[in-house]
Design a protein around this motif. Sequence first.
Motif: not given
Lengths: 132, 142
Positions: A84-85, A89, A91-92, A110, A114
């Motif tokens: 999920h993160m 991230m 997307e950010i 990223n 993760c």
Amino acid sequence: MIGQHPNEMRTPMRRVRGLGPAHTGTGHFWHQRVTSAAGVLLSIALIVIAIALLGRSHAAAVQILASPLVAILMLLFIVNSAYHMWIGMQEIILDYVHEDKAKLFSLLANTFFCFAVAFASAFAILKLSFGV
Amino acid sequence: MAELEASTTAGARRARPISPHLQIYRPMLTMMMSIVHRITGAALYFGFLLLAWWLIAAASGPNAYANFEWFIGSFIGRVVLFGYTWALLHHMLGGIRHLIWDTLHGFEPAEREWLTLATIVGSITLTVLVWIVGYLAMGGPR
Ligand code: HEM
Ligand code: HEM
């Protein structure tokens, strides 16, 4: 431009490849929703587990974390959140980082972050569970 | 204009009209909450390190676990943990709001204001509740 819809902003090549700026399509959007739905339940589980561990000795904490139900819920939380993160991230990063090298670097960072936190956390749970 | 021509003749990319961003809009609660959802998401992202530290400490043995407990019991540790609790609950409620919106419900002006207000009030209430329960479980603040 044969067969291109008048309002279509993508080039034919983009359409053939079916790729957006993340080089994957709407799949991530959907996975973000799936991991969110699961995340509601798993986050509640995490909070309950954390409260159960408050103020306990190391031995007692280990015993709780190593019990199958708790360990499985923790593993699910870890794997679900990591995916999920990672999507979140990404997307950010894609919203704010446009320069090619910086973008590549942040996307790699990223992924490494993760994977690293997820594997480290999952390893700890497994080590506690199998008691070695 | 002179600037524009200069940059064109210099062979640089021509300045193109750009669409307005956040600053031209009147701030609204829904907007603020969108920003907070992103900020809490990013905070939880790095907060995962805390979770990893906790689990690795537990797996490493009593000494490592004592170090973690020392940090989390310190004033800064308590503040960070309180922040993590709130971020998780706020992001979770905000996420549920997103999931409701994904079903195309809750877009009427009154509804979206209500949902947004419920997110912030709900997350603060739940955070305080979780901490009260937590302290009760520990037998009082430490
Ligand atoms: C440790 C747990 C979590 C972490 C690290 C995390 C992280 C993130 C990040 C970094 C984003 C991207 C933010 C953005 O693009 O603005 C995001 C988005 C999102 N999160 Fe989470 N999150 C967590 C838990 C949850 C939970 C429990 C839910 C439950 C509903 C949730 C629902 C969502 C949703 C729906 C989005 C997409 C929002 C959008 O499309 O703008 N997340 N998350
Ligand atoms: C944290 C909540 C925020 C959200 C959810 C948000 C959302 C967005 C979105 C969706 C875009 C469009 C990205 C794209 O398609 O290119 C964008 C662009 C941008 N945002 Fe934000 N924003 C947030 C906060 C901020 C803040 C605090 C700043 C400034 C300090 C900022 C500065 C910008 C800038 C400069 C762009 C344009 C980037 C570009 O396209 O070159 N944003 N934002």
